[in-house]
Each structure stands twice: as structure tokens, then as C-alpha cells.
Design a protein around this motif. Structure first.
Motif, PDB file in Angstrom:
ATOM      1  N   LEU A 124     -14.678   2.735   2.816  1.00  0.00           N
ATOM      2  CA  LEU A 124     -13.722   2.927   1.730  1.00  0.00           C
ATOM      3  C   LEU A 124     -12.324   3.156   2.288  1.00  0.00           C
ATOM      4  CD1 LEU A 124     -13.128   3.220  -1.254  1.00  0.00           C
ATOM      5  CD2 LEU A 124     -13.802   5.624  -1.116  1.00  0.00           C
ATOM      6  N   ALA A 125     -12.224   3.912   3.367  1.00  0.00           N
ATOM      7  CA  ALA A 125     -10.921   4.161   3.988  1.00  0.00           C
ATOM      8  C   ALA A 125     -10.283   2.852   4.445  1.00  0.00           C
ATOM      9  CB  ALA A 125     -11.077   5.116   5.163  1.00  0.00           C
ATOM     10  N   LYS A 126     -11.064   1.969   5.045  1.00  0.00           N
ATOM     11  CA  LYS A 126     -10.525   0.682   5.520  1.00  0.00           C
ATOM     12  C   LYS A 126     -10.108  -0.205   4.353  1.00  0.00           C
ATOM     13  CE  LYS A 126     -12.764   0.438  10.054  1.00  0.00           C
ATOM     14  NZ  LYS A 126     -11.478   0.413  10.782  1.00  0.00           N
ATOM     15  N   ALA A 127     -10.860  -0.161   3.264  1.00  0.00           N
ATOM     16  CA  ALA A 127     -10.503  -0.964   2.092  1.00  0.00           C
ATOM     17  C   ALA A 127      -9.190  -0.489   1.482  1.00  0.00           C
ATOM     18  CB  ALA A 127     -11.625  -0.896   1.056  1.00  0.00           C
ATOM     19  N   ILE A 128      -9.001   0.825   1.395  1.00  0.00           N
ATOM     20  CA  ILE A 128      -7.748   1.366   0.858  1.00  0.00           C
ATOM     21  C   ILE A 128      -6.597   1.099   1.830  1.00  0.00           C
ATOM     22  CG2 ILE A 128      -6.547   3.521   0.279  1.00  0.00           C
ATOM     23  CD1 ILE A 128      -9.152   4.484  -0.980  1.00  0.00           C
ATOM     24  N   ALA A 129      -6.880   1.169   3.117  1.00  0.00           N
ATOM     25  CA  ALA A 129      -5.853   0.827   4.117  1.00  0.00           C
ATOM     26  C   ALA A 129      -5.417  -0.620   3.939  1.00  0.00           C
ATOM     27  CB  ALA A 129      -6.403   1.060   5.523  1.00  0.00           C
ATOM     28  N   ALA A 130      -6.367  -1.501   3.623  1.00  0.00           N
ATOM     29  CA  ALA A 130      -6.028  -2.914   3.405  1.00  0.00           C
ATOM     30  C   ALA A 130      -5.116  -3.073   2.195  1.00  0.00           C
ATOM     31  CB  ALA A 130      -7.307  -3.725   3.220  1.00  0.00           C
ATOM     32  N   GLU A 131      -5.331  -2.265   1.145  1.00  0.00           N
ATOM     33  CA  GLU A 131      -4.446  -2.308  -0.021  1.00  0.00           C
ATOM     34  C   GLU A 131      -3.018  -1.922   0.366  1.00  0.00           C
ATOM     35  OE1 GLU A 131      -7.251  -1.441  -3.899  1.00  0.00           O
ATOM     36  OE2 GLU A 131      -6.330   0.266  -2.902  1.00  0.00           O
ATOM     37  N   TRP A 132      -2.886  -0.890   1.192  1.00  0.00           N
ATOM     38  CA  TRP A 132      -1.554  -0.468   1.632  1.00  0.00           C
ATOM     39  C   TRP A 132      -0.913  -1.509   2.543  1.00  0.00           C
ATOM     40  CZ3 TRP A 132       1.469   3.416  -0.019  1.00  0.00           C
ATOM     41  CH2 TRP A 132       0.871   4.385  -0.832  1.00  0.00           C
ATOM     42  N   ASP A 133      -1.726  -2.146   3.360  1.00  0.00           N
ATOM     43  CA  ASP A 133      -1.197  -3.164   4.264  1.00  0.00           C
ATOM     44  C   ASP A 133      -0.745  -4.404   3.495  1.00  0.00           C
ATOM     45  OD1 ASP A 133      -0.553  -3.814   6.921  1.00  0.00           O
ATOM     46  OD2 ASP A 133      -2.367  -5.035   7.136  1.00  0.00           O
ATOM     47  N   TYR A 134      -1.300  -4.618   2.319  1.00  0.00           N
ATOM     48  CA  TYR A 134      -0.959  -5.763   1.474  1.00  0.00           C
ATOM     49  C   TYR A 134       0.428  -5.627   0.847  1.00  0.00           C
ATOM     50  CZ  TYR A 134      -1.119  -8.769  -2.693  1.00  0.00           C
ATOM     51  OH  TYR A 134      -0.835  -9.680  -3.676  1.00  0.00           O
ATOM     52  N   GLN A 135       0.949  -4.406   0.753  1.00  0.00           N
ATOM     53  CA  GLN A 135       2.210  -4.169   0.055  1.00  0.00           C
ATOM     54  C   GLN A 135       3.374  -4.887   0.736  1.00  0.00           C
ATOM     55  OE1 GLN A 135       2.064  -2.605  -2.990  1.00  0.00           O
ATOM     56  NE2 GLN A 135      -0.103  -2.806  -2.432  1.00  0.00           N
ATOM     57  N   GLN A 136       4.304  -5.362  -0.086  1.00  0.00           N
ATOM     58  CA  GLN A 136       5.443  -6.123   0.407  1.00  0.00           C
ATOM     59  C   GLN A 136       6.633  -5.208   0.697  1.00  0.00           C
ATOM     60  OE1 GLN A 136       4.859  -9.549   0.876  1.00  0.00           O
ATOM     61  NE2 GLN A 136       2.823  -8.736   0.409  1.00  0.00           N
ATOM     62  N   ILE A 137       7.597  -5.741   1.435  1.00  0.00           N
ATOM     63  CA  ILE A 137       8.769  -4.969   1.854  1.00  0.00           C
ATOM     64  C   ILE A 137       9.569  -4.462   0.660  1.00  0.00           C
ATOM     65  CG2 ILE A 137      10.982  -5.056   3.096  1.00  0.00           C
ATOM     66  CD1 ILE A 137       8.572  -5.021   4.915  1.00  0.00           C
ATOM     67  N   ASP A 138       9.680  -5.272  -0.402  1.00  0.00           N
ATOM     68  CA  ASP A 138      10.571  -4.926  -1.512  1.00  0.00           C
ATOM     69  C   ASP A 138      10.024  -3.842  -2.426  1.00  0.00           C
ATOM     70  OD1 ASP A 138       8.566  -6.563  -2.497  1.00  0.00           O
ATOM     71  OD2 ASP A 138       9.827  -7.342  -4.106  1.00  0.00           O
ATOM     72  N   GLY A 139       8.727  -3.480  -2.325  1.00  0.00           N
ATOM     73  CA  GLY A 139       8.236  -2.432  -3.209  1.00  0.00           C
ATOM     74  C   GLY A 139       6.744  -2.180  -3.072  1.00  0.00           C
ATOM     75  N   ILE A 140       6.352  -0.926  -3.288  1.00  0.00           N
ATOM     76  CA  ILE A 140       4.952  -0.530  -3.307  1.00  0.00           C
ATOM     77  C   ILE A 140       4.474  -0.613  -4.750  1.00  0.00           C
ATOM     78  CG2 ILE A 140       3.334   1.374  -2.909  1.00  0.00           C
ATOM     79  CD1 ILE A 140       5.256   2.328  -0.704  1.00  0.00           C
ATOM     80  N   ARG A 141       3.469  -1.442  -4.997  1.00  0.00           N
ATOM     81  CA  ARG A 141       3.010  -1.729  -6.358  1.00  0.00           C
ATOM     82  C   ARG A 141       1.610  -1.163  -6.582  1.00  0.00           C
ATOM     83  NH1 ARG A 141       6.510  -5.503  -4.665  1.00  0.00           N
ATOM     84  NH2 ARG A 141       7.909  -6.456  -6.207  1.00  0.00           N
ATOM     85  N   PRO A 142       1.506  -0.029  -7.217  1.00  0.00           N
ATOM     86  CA  PRO A 142       0.191   0.594  -7.457  1.00  0.00           C
ATOM     87  C   PRO A 142      -0.779  -0.283  -8.230  1.00  0.00           C
ATOM     88  CG  PRO A 142       1.935   2.172  -7.827  1.00  0.00           C
ATOM     89  CD  PRO A 142       2.607   0.849  -7.648  1.00  0.00           C
ATOM     90  N   PHE A 143      -0.267  -1.192  -9.087  1.00  0.00           N
ATOM     91  CA  PHE A 143      -1.186  -2.014  -9.874  1.00  0.00           C
ATOM     92  C   PHE A 143      -1.923  -3.036  -9.012  1.00  0.00           C
ATOM     93  CE2 PHE A 143       3.225  -3.499 -10.640  1.00  0.00           C
ATOM     94  CZ  PHE A 143       3.180  -4.738 -10.009  1.00  0.00           C
ATOM     95  N   THR A 144      -1.577  -3.153  -7.733  1.00  0.00           N
ATOM     96  CA  THR A 144      -2.342  -3.991  -6.811  1.00  0.00           C
ATOM     97  C   THR A 144      -3.214  -3.131  -5.900  1.00  0.00           C
ATOM     98  OG1 THR A 144      -0.585  -4.015  -5.124  1.00  0.00           O
ATOM     99  CG2 THR A 144      -0.518  -5.737  -6.803  1.00  0.00           C
ATOM    100  N   MET A 145      -3.402  -1.849  -6.261  1.00  0.00           N
ATOM    101  CA  MET A 145      -4.160  -0.918  -5.428  1.00  0.00           C
ATOM    102  C   MET A 145      -5.209  -0.181  -6.265  1.00  0.00           C
ATOM    103  SD  MET A 145      -0.796   0.517  -3.399  1.00  0.00           S
ATOM    104  CE  MET A 145      -1.647   1.291  -2.029  1.00  0.00           C
ATOM    105  N   PRO A 146      -6.151  -0.898  -6.863  1.00  0.00           N
ATOM    106  CA  PRO A 146      -7.134  -0.248  -7.738  1.00  0.00           C
ATOM    107  C   PRO A 146      -8.044   0.742  -7.022  1.00  0.00           C
ATOM    108  CG  PRO A 146      -7.739  -2.537  -7.313  1.00  0.00           C
ATOM    109  CD  PRO A 146      -6.355  -2.361  -6.807  1.00  0.00           C
ATOM    110  N   LEU A 147      -8.379   0.487  -5.763  1.00  0.00           N
ATOM    111  CA  LEU A 147      -9.261   1.409  -5.037  1.00  0.00           C
ATOM    112  C   LEU A 147      -8.552   2.730  -4.745  1.00  0.00           C
ATOM    113  CD1 LEU A 147     -10.993  -1.052  -2.538  1.00  0.00           C
ATOM    114  CD2 LEU A 147     -11.789  -0.283  -4.777  1.00  0.00           C
ATOM    115  N   MET A 148      -7.266   2.662  -4.442  1.00  0.00           N
ATOM    116  CA  MET A 148      -6.477   3.872  -4.204  1.00  0.00           C
ATOM    117  C   MET A 148      -6.412   4.719  -5.472  1.00  0.00           C
ATOM    118  SD  MET A 148      -4.528   5.768  -2.233  1.00  0.00           S
ATOM    119  CE  MET A 148      -3.224   7.010  -2.431  1.00  0.00           C
ATOM    120  N   ARG A 149      -6.216   4.079  -6.598  1.00  0.00           N
ATOM    121  CA  ARG A 149      -6.132   4.793  -7.874  1.00  0.00           C
ATOM    122  C   ARG A 149      -7.463   5.471  -8.202  1.00  0.00           C
ATOM    123  NH1 ARG A 149      -2.079   3.157 -11.447  1.00  0.00           N
ATOM    124  NH2 ARG A 149      -3.490   3.225 -13.207  1.00  0.00           N
ATOM    125  N   LEU A 150      -8.555   4.756  -7.970  1.00  0.00           N
ATOM    126  CA  LEU A 150      -9.873   5.332  -8.238  1.00  0.00           C
ATOM    127  C   LEU A 150     -10.177   6.494  -7.306  1.00  0.00           C
ATOM    128  CD1 LEU A 150     -11.799   2.021  -8.877  1.00  0.00           C
ATOM    129  CD2 LEU A 150     -11.729   3.942 -10.474  1.00  0.00           C
TER     130      LEU A 150
END
Length: 321
Positions: A124-150
Motif C-alpha cells: 500500500l505504501a508503494k502504491a501511494i508513493a506511485a500516486e505522489w510520483d505521478y503528480q505534475q510540476i504545476d500542481g498536486i491534484r488530490p483527485f488523482t490520488m484515491p488511495l491516499m484519500r482512502l
């Protein structure tokens, strides 16, 4: 058996589902300011000022005391919370050896309540890390991070509000989607009725065999009333769940408008695609009859896939399945 079915469901999911836009698309104006040089500061905190979220470095007196990143409460609402301020994302075993954490560069990620994001499994930690690694330079978008929210929900909201969550789920149970049956009095309604009998009745039979009470179906928009024995059995099951399981059930039930579908998914009675078919049964019949609206139906389909798949994946990863 249930665990193996969940595992098979997870394997069947297209990974792109979890990076699809979710339903919580909130348009607001947010600004972000970068923090001080990494050599000068080892931690960052977020603070809200008006309509903006600002990233600030701590005072000199606190620089040596903290090495963490605390997410703002707005993270849980789906707002863009600031520019990406980190380069590398990795996982690390918790300092006490009990769980795993996510590191943004050398900073430990914390929840909105400023607690370390301590996760039960490395998967689970690696999956959430992958969500954070997916984020772009211009902004952190929580709606693309469902595992983090859960994860934040399971760690913070569920332990504090467990009785209220269960009470809400039980209250909505009488209006469950699978109990509502279309009338059989015209051509279009009869098509829906026939599809419901074919697709939903097997799930109702499972519910009866699992809990010992026959569900009541109805045609009223205002819902009906299930037997007290069935309601009490469902409530008893919910009270036995752990925090991750209750968070997953609550999330699925909210998206599916069905606690029955949520429980069936978690217990392996339904696969993800089967659950989505039941949720969209009437709408898919309309699409078959009148055609698909691009930019409407297709987005709705992608969105429900994220909302239903994410909790199942989250629960499976939290158990190392």
C-alpha cells in the motif's frame, strides 16, 4: 475464497483507472509559493490564507526539529493544493518498525491531522508513493490520488466517527439500489425490470443465504423497509470490520448507492465489473437504446470505475493480497 476473489479483481483492473479524474472536480483559485532552499530547511507545512494554499518553510528555531510534510485539510476536498515541491518519492519502514511511510525527498508524509502516514503494508505504501510520483510540476491534484484519500480516511476519520459511519450506512440500507425494482407497466420499464430480475436477483439470493432474511423489493422512489433481522445482521457485520474495511465499504456504498453491492464486493461475491454493471444497469439500457453521449456518458463510466475500483484495490493492498 473471498480473499482470492478480491485478489483476482485487483489483477483485472487497468492501472490507468486510478489516475482517471474522479467525481470531485472542484474549480477554485489556488496559489502556491515554493519553500526555502532544501539546505536551509528540512520540513514544510501548509497553511491556508484566504483562497490560496501557501507552502512555507518553518522558523529557524524549528528547522532541526521537523522533517515532515503535512497535507492541508483541503487535500480531502479535491482542491489543487500547490505545486510539486519534491523530486523523489520513496517508501520507508516506520521508525518504530510498525508499518510503512512515504517519503517526499527526505521528508516524511503526514496526514491532514499532522500524524505520520503510517500504512499497514509495504504494498500500500508503494502504491501511494506511485500516486505522489505521478503528480505534475504545476500542481498536486488530490483527485488523482484515491488511495491516499482512502488511507487518510481509514487512519483519521473512521477511528473517530465509526459509530456515525455505521449509523449512516444502516439508515440508508432501506433505500439500497438493489431493492428498487422498476414497474412492469410499459415497454421501456419492462426492459429495465427484466434486466433487474436477471442481474440483481442472484445478488438478493446471496444476501438471503448469507444473513438468513429475504430482502424486500419495492417500486417506490421513497424506498421501502427491510426486516429488522436483516438490518440488525448488516449492522453487526459492519461493527466487526477493521478501519480499512469500513473505509472501503463506506466509499463504495456512497458511489454505488448500495451497501449491498459494497459488502458483496468486499466479501468476494461480486467482481468489480459485475458491480459496475449493476450500478449502471438502467443507464446502460438507455445508452443501448439512444446512444452514448461523448463527454458525458464516457466520463461517467470512467469515473465510476475509479470510485469502485479504488476501495477494492486499497483494501487488497492493505492486506498484502
Amino acid at each position: 475464497m473471498a480473499h482470492s476473489l478480491i485478489k483476482n479483481s485487483i489483477k483485472s483492473i487497468n492501472p490507468k483507472f486510478l489516475s482517471t479524474l474522479s467525481a470531485h472536480r472542484i474549480v477554485r483559485r489556488f496559489g502556491s509559493a515554493a519553500a526555502a532552499d532544501e539546505e536551509q530547511s528540512s520540513s514544510f507545512t501548509f497553511s491556508s490564507e484566504g483562497d490560496s494554499i501557501q507552502l512555507k518553510s518553518p522558523s529557524a528555531a524549528r528547522r532541526k526539529l521537523s522533517s515532515s510534510v503535512t497535507m492541508p485539510i483541503s487535500f480531502m476536498t479535491g482542491s489543487i493544493v500547490g505545486k510539486r515541491f519534491y523530486k523523489e518519492v520513496k517508501t520507508k519502514e516506520a521508525d518504530d518498525g510498525n508499518g510503512w511511510t512515504v517519503m517526499l525527498d527526505y521528508r516524511t508524509l503526514k496526514t491532514p491531522a499532522k500524524r505520520p502516514l503510517k500504512l499497514p503494508t509495504v504494498a500500500l505504501a508503494k502504491a501511494i508513493a506511485a500516486e505522489w510520483d505521478y503528480q505534475q510540476i504545476d500542481g498536486i491534484r488530490p483527485f488523482t490520488m484515491p488511495l491516499m484519500r482512502l488511507a487518510c480516511t481509514a487512519l483519521e476519520r473512521v477511528p473517530v466517527t465509526r459509530p456515525k459511519i455505521i449509523e449512516h450506512l444502516v439508515k440508508k440500507f432501506n433505500q439500497d439500489l438493489v431493492f428498487c425494482r422498476a414497474p412492469d407497466d410499459n415497454e421501456l420499464a419492462s426492459l429495465v425490470y427484466e434486466r433487474q430480475v436477471d442481474k440483481i436477483d442472484p445478488l438478493l439470493h446471496w444476501l438471503e443465504s448469507e444473513f438468513g432474511f429475504k430482502p424486500v423489493v419495492y417500486s417506490s422512489f421513497f424506498g421501502g423497509k427491510q426486516e429488522d433481522g436483516l438490518v440488525m445482521a448488516i449492522e453487526k457485520l459492519l461493527k466487526k470490520t477493521d478501519d480499512c474495511e469500513l473505509a472501503a465499504i463506506d466509499a463504495i456504498a456512497a458511489s454505488a448507492q448500495s451497501l449491498t453491492i459494497a459488502i458483496a464486493l468486499v466479501h468476494g461475491r461480486l467482481q468489480i465489473e459485475e458491480a459496475i454493471e449493476l450500478i449502471r444497469l438502467e443507464e446502460d439500457l438507455q445508452v443501448d437504446r439512444w446512444g452514448l453521449v461523448e463527454g458525458g456518458h464516457d466520463i461517467d463510466i470512467a469515473d465510476i470505475r475509479v470510485q469502485i475500483s479504488s476501495p477494492v484495490v486499497f483494501l487488497g493492498l492493505s492486506r498484502n493480497m
